[in-house]
Design a protein around this motif. Structure first.
Motif, PDB file in Angstrom:
ATOM      1  N   VAL A  37       0.657  -0.846   0.376  1.00  0.00           N
ATOM      2  CA  VAL A  37       0.330   0.056  -0.074  1.00  0.00           C
ATOM      3  C   VAL A  37       0.658   1.429   0.231  1.00  0.00           C
ATOM      4  O   VAL A  37       1.995   1.390   0.609  1.00  0.00           O
ATOM      5  N   LEU A  38       0.554   2.247  -0.959  1.00  0.00           N
ATOM      6  CA  LEU A  38       1.111   3.446  -1.246  1.00  0.00           C
ATOM      7  C   LEU A  38       0.403   4.955  -0.317  1.00  0.00           C
ATOM      8  O   LEU A  38      -0.649   5.116  -1.103  1.00  0.00           O
ATOM      9  N   ASP A  39       0.771   5.220   0.654  1.00  0.00           N
ATOM     10  CA  ASP A  39       0.073   6.035   0.961  1.00  0.00           C
ATOM     11  C   ASP A  39       0.806   7.788   0.678  1.00  0.00           C
ATOM     12  O   ASP A  39       2.077   8.381   0.875  1.00  0.00           O
ATOM     13  N   VAL A  40      -0.283   8.787  -0.530  1.00  0.00           N
ATOM     14  CA  VAL A  40       0.549   9.683  -1.466  1.00  0.00           C
ATOM     15  C   VAL A  40       0.123  10.857  -0.309  1.00  0.00           C
ATOM     16  O   VAL A  40      -0.665  10.839   0.049  1.00  0.00           O
ATOM     17  N   GLY A  41       1.617  12.063   0.369  1.00  0.00           N
ATOM     18  CA  GLY A  41       1.165  12.878   0.307  1.00  0.00           C
ATOM     19  C   GLY A  41       1.139  12.753   2.281  1.00  0.00           C
ATOM     20  O   GLY A  41       0.276  12.759   2.865  1.00  0.00           O
ATOM     21  N   CYS A  42       1.885  11.323   2.558  1.00  0.00           N
ATOM     22  CA  CYS A  42       1.645  11.223   4.191  1.00  0.00           C
ATOM     23  C   CYS A  42       1.843  11.545   5.170  1.00  0.00           C
ATOM     24  O   CYS A  42       1.661  11.568   6.413  1.00  0.00           O
ATOM     25  N   GLY A  43       2.546  12.785   4.540  1.00  0.00           N
ATOM     26  CA  GLY A  43       2.750  13.991   6.164  1.00  0.00           C
ATOM     27  C   GLY A  43       3.732  13.404   7.341  1.00  0.00           C
ATOM     28  O   GLY A  43       4.396  12.285   7.102  1.00  0.00           O
ATOM     29  N   THR A  44       2.950  13.511   8.974  1.00  0.00           N
ATOM     30  CA  THR A  44       3.367  13.053   9.768  1.00  0.00           C
ATOM     31  C   THR A  44       3.709  11.442   9.923  1.00  0.00           C
ATOM     32  O   THR A  44       3.908  10.134  10.988  1.00  0.00           O
ATOM     33  N   GLY A  83       4.631   4.931   2.655  1.00  0.00           N
ATOM     34  CA  GLY A  83       4.258   6.796   2.499  1.00  0.00           C
ATOM     35  C   GLY A  83       5.490   7.624   1.789  1.00  0.00           C
ATOM     36  O   GLY A  83       6.827   7.478   2.043  1.00  0.00           O
ATOM     37  N   VAL A  84       4.919   8.307   1.316  1.00  0.00           N
ATOM     38  CA  VAL A  84       5.716   9.203   0.278  1.00  0.00           C
ATOM     39  C   VAL A  84       5.202  10.780   0.787  1.00  0.00           C
ATOM     40  O   VAL A  84       3.699  11.028   0.732  1.00  0.00           O
ATOM     41  N   ASP A  85       6.125  11.453   0.809  1.00  0.00           N
ATOM     42  CA  ASP A  85       5.819  13.164   1.456  1.00  0.00           C
ATOM     43  C   ASP A  85       6.731  13.589   0.519  1.00  0.00           C
ATOM     44  O   ASP A  85       8.419  13.662   0.557  1.00  0.00           O
ATOM     45  N   ILE A  86       6.754  15.656  -0.078  1.00  0.00           N
ATOM     46  CA  ILE A  86       7.613  16.137   0.112  1.00  0.00           C
ATOM     47  C   ILE A  86       8.312  16.660   0.754  1.00  0.00           C
ATOM     48  O   ILE A  86       9.822  16.885   0.049  1.00  0.00           O
ATOM     49  N   SER A  87       7.822  16.783   1.791  1.00  0.00           N
ATOM     50  CA  SER A  87       8.446  17.174   3.357  1.00  0.00           C
ATOM     51  C   SER A  87       9.291  16.324   4.235  1.00  0.00           C
ATOM     52  O   SER A  87       8.961  15.660   4.335  1.00  0.00           O
ATOM     53  N   GLU A  88      10.608  16.212   3.859  1.00  0.00           N
ATOM     54  CA  GLU A  88      11.760  16.030   5.006  1.00  0.00           C
ATOM     55  C   GLU A  88      11.338  16.554   6.708  1.00  0.00           C
ATOM     56  O   GLU A  88      11.608  15.347   6.827  1.00  0.00           O
ATOM     57  N   PRO A  89      11.047  17.658   7.028  1.00  0.00           N
ATOM     58  CA  PRO A  89      10.771  17.609   8.171  1.00  0.00           C
ATOM     59  C   PRO A  89       9.603  16.302   8.753  1.00  0.00           C
ATOM     60  O   PRO A  89       9.728  15.782   9.342  1.00  0.00           O
ATOM     61  N   MET A  90       8.571  15.991   7.837  1.00  0.00           N
ATOM     62  CA  MET A  90       7.054  15.458   7.798  1.00  0.00           C
ATOM     63  C   MET A  90       8.342  14.008   8.416  1.00  0.00           C
ATOM     64  O   MET A  90       7.429  13.004   8.803  1.00  0.00           O
ATOM     65  N   ILE A  91       8.893  13.648   6.954  1.00  0.00           N
ATOM     66  CA  ILE A  91       8.940  12.599   6.916  1.00  0.00           C
ATOM     67  C   ILE A  91       9.670  11.749   8.024  1.00  0.00           C
ATOM     68  O   ILE A  91       9.408  10.606   8.393  1.00  0.00           O
ATOM     69  N   ALA A  92      10.573  12.589   8.610  1.00  0.00           N
ATOM     70  CA  ALA A  92      12.131  12.363   9.451  1.00  0.00           C
ATOM     71  C   ALA A  92      10.582  11.808  10.950  1.00  0.00           C
ATOM     72  O   ALA A  92      10.936  11.374  11.266  1.00  0.00           O
ATOM     73  N   ALA A  93       9.247  12.848  11.006  1.00  0.00           N
ATOM     74  CA  ALA A  93       8.852  12.611  12.231  1.00  0.00           C
ATOM     75  C   ALA A  93       7.844  11.393  11.664  1.00  0.00           C
ATOM     76  O   ALA A  93       7.721  10.541  13.056  1.00  0.00           O
ATOM     77  N   ALA A  94       7.416  10.856  11.009  1.00  0.00           N
ATOM     78  CA  ALA A  94       6.770   9.978  10.053  1.00  0.00           C
ATOM     79  C   ALA A  94       8.037   8.651  10.575  1.00  0.00           C
ATOM     80  O   ALA A  94       7.430   7.286  10.899  1.00  0.00           O
ATOM     81  N   LYS A  95       8.741   8.257  10.306  1.00  0.00           N
ATOM     82  CA  LYS A  95       9.999   7.893  10.395  1.00  0.00           C
ATOM     83  C   LYS A  95      10.563   7.270  11.994  1.00  0.00           C
ATOM     84  O   LYS A  95      10.898   6.712  13.227  1.00  0.00           O
TER      85      LYS A  95
END
Length: 281
Positions: free
Chosen positions: A53-60, A79-91
């Motif tokens: 499953v791919l979550d587009v614009g996954c945010g946090t 999850g995929v998102d253009i925002s490095e801060p939000m991807i870091a938070a998601a990880k």
């Protein structure tokens, strides 16, 4: 509540700058506000399945993680998102939970996903920010397996979502430089027009398109209301630039404008959205 509309060339800067940092800081509130939509979207993934499953614009990462909890050990939630801060938070969230979720910091419009790699593609408020919607949905179609399902939640019109524009309307007399929303520009209401959704999906190669209105009650504590409207949306971007006296007048005026939505210690509103479904035939 999205940030002020910007040309797409500025979207990466916006979401990797102030807007992205604020959304990370407001993660708890935003997740609480939109949990009913999270539940509705995540439940479209069959429980116990081994889907990719791919979550587009996954945010946090709220949807990505909710999906990961539903999958069998052989499944994967990305999850995929253009925002490095939000991807870091998601990880970081995934690591804390020990959740089997992966995250990609990339532009889903152009990222070279593995062809035919996903059984489902989901998005909650993440597909309204593309520069070229047809190209974006075509790229997602290439990432989808044959017969894969697309499920997206997007906002309907501003007129149907008065809560979402209350802050900027109330603050406008004090902040004349606040940018106006452009309906066709990347932003919160870019896919409010059902005809536009059908067109860009069909041109992107999707079939069996089904778009239905959903009206979802949402709520958050009254104690978070000032934090909400002073940090998020067009007002959140421009308010820090105002002088102290203006900020005080804006906060007082905008807080009063939200009175119709406050009862019993909760801020309550209805999210008027489209539930978009399609197939990769």
């Amino acid at each position: 509540m999205d940030a002020a509309p910007q040309p797409y060339a500025d979207q990466a800067a916006l979401w990797n700058g102030l807007a992205g940092r604020v959304w990370v800081e407001m993660q708890d509130l935003l997740d609480q506000m939109f949990r009913p939509l999270e539940d509705r979207l995540a439940e479209t993934v069959p429980a116990g399945s081994d889907f990719a499953v791919l979550d587009v614009g996954c945010g946090t990462g709220a949807i990505t993680l909710a999906v990961a909890r539903r999958l069998a050990p052989g499944g994967c939630s990305v999850g995929v998102d253009i925002s490095e801060p939000m991807i870091a938070a998601a990880k970081a969230r995934a690591a804390r939970e020990g959740a089997p979720a992966d995250f990609i910091c990339a532009d889903a419009q152009t990222h070279p996903f593995e062809p035919a790699g996903f059984d489902m593609i989901l998005s909650r408020f993440g597909v309204m920010f593309f520069d070229d919607f047809t190209a974006a949905f075509a790229n997602l179609r290439r990432a989808a397996k044959d017969d894969a399902a697309l499920r997206c939640v997007v906002w309907r019109s501003p007129e149907e979502n008065p809560f979402m524009t209350t802050a900027e309307r109330a603050a406008a007399p004090f902040l004349p430089a606040m940018p106006a929303r452009r309906p066709d520009a990347p932003g919160q209401f870019a896919l409010a027009d059902i005809g536009r959704i059908r067109r860009v999906l069909a041109e992107g190669g999707w079939t069996d398109i089904d778009i239905r209105p959903i009206d979802v009650p949402c709520a958050f504590p009254e104690s978070d209301l000032v934090r909400y409207f002073t940090r998020l949306g067009p007002l959140g971007l421009i308010l820090p630039q105002a002088d102290e006296r203006t900020r005080a007048r804006v906060v007082k005026t905008v807080r009063a404008a939200f009175d119709p939505y406050v009862r019993d210690g909760q801020v309550r509103f209805v999210a008027a959205c489209w539930m978009v479904a399609a197939r990769a035939r």
